[in-house]
Scaffold this motif. Structure first.
Motif, short mmCIF file in Angstrom:
data_model
loop_
_atom_site.label_atom_id
_atom_site.label_comp_id
_atom_site.label_asym_id
_atom_site.label_seq_id
_atom_site.Cartn_x
_atom_site.Cartn_y
_atom_site.Cartn_z
N TYR A 35 4.25 -0.33 15.14
CA TYR A 35 4.23 -0.22 13.69
C TYR A 35 3.61 1.10 13.27
O TYR A 35 2.67 1.58 13.88
N TYR A 37 2.02 2.87 9.84
CA TYR A 37 1.51 2.51 8.52
C TYR A 37 1.29 3.75 7.67
O TYR A 37 0.78 4.75 8.14
N GLU A 39 0.07 4.99 3.51
CA GLU A 39 -1.10 4.75 2.68
C GLU A 39 -1.08 3.37 2.03
O GLU A 39 -2.13 2.81 1.73
N THR A 40 0.11 2.81 1.81
CA THR A 40 0.21 1.49 1.20
C THR A 40 0.94 0.55 2.14
O THR A 40 1.61 0.99 3.09
N GLU A 41 0.85 -0.75 1.88
CA GLU A 41 1.52 -1.75 2.71
C GLU A 41 3.04 -1.58 2.68
O GLU A 41 3.72 -1.87 3.65
N GLU A 42 3.58 -1.10 1.56
CA GLU A 42 5.03 -0.91 1.44
C GLU A 42 5.54 0.19 2.37
O GLU A 42 6.73 0.27 2.64
N GLU A 43 4.68 1.06 2.84
CA GLU A 43 5.08 2.18 3.69
C GLU A 43 5.07 1.83 5.18
O GLU A 43 5.24 2.68 6.02
N LYS A 44 4.87 0.54 5.51
CA LYS A 44 4.85 0.11 6.91
C LYS A 44 6.27 0.15 7.48
O LYS A 44 7.22 -0.28 6.85
N LYS A 45 6.41 0.71 8.69
CA LYS A 45 7.70 0.78 9.36
C LYS A 45 7.59 0.16 10.74
O LYS A 45 6.57 0.33 11.42
N GLU A 46 8.63 -0.54 11.16
CA GLU A 46 8.71 -1.05 12.52
C GLU A 46 9.52 -0.05 13.34
O GLU A 46 10.60 0.38 12.94
#
Length: 63
Positions: A35, A37, A39-46
């Motif tokens: 993962y 990450y 700055e925000t939770e919406e910017e998390k990438k798998e």
């Protein structure tokens, strides 16, 4: 038609099953999911990495 790779997480069995267009993808040696990450939770990438055994990847340059 686009090819679709799906990774099934079978929680009870504790395995990941890769599929290509709904069919189990043979020859996969390892699947690594990490993962990234922001700055925000919406910017998390798998990030998914598939390692194949006895396979060859060829890159061809076409002009």
């Amino acid at each position: 038609m686009k090819n679709k790779i799906t990774i099934e997480r079978r929680k009870k069995a504790g395995v990941l099953v890769p599929k290509l267009n709904g069919e189990i993808l043979e020859g996969v040696k390892n699947i690594n999911i990490s993962y990234s990450y922001g700055e925000t939770e919406e910017e998390k990438k798998e990030i998914v990495e598939l390692t194949f055994e006895n396979s060859e990847i060829e890159i061809i340059d076409i002009d």
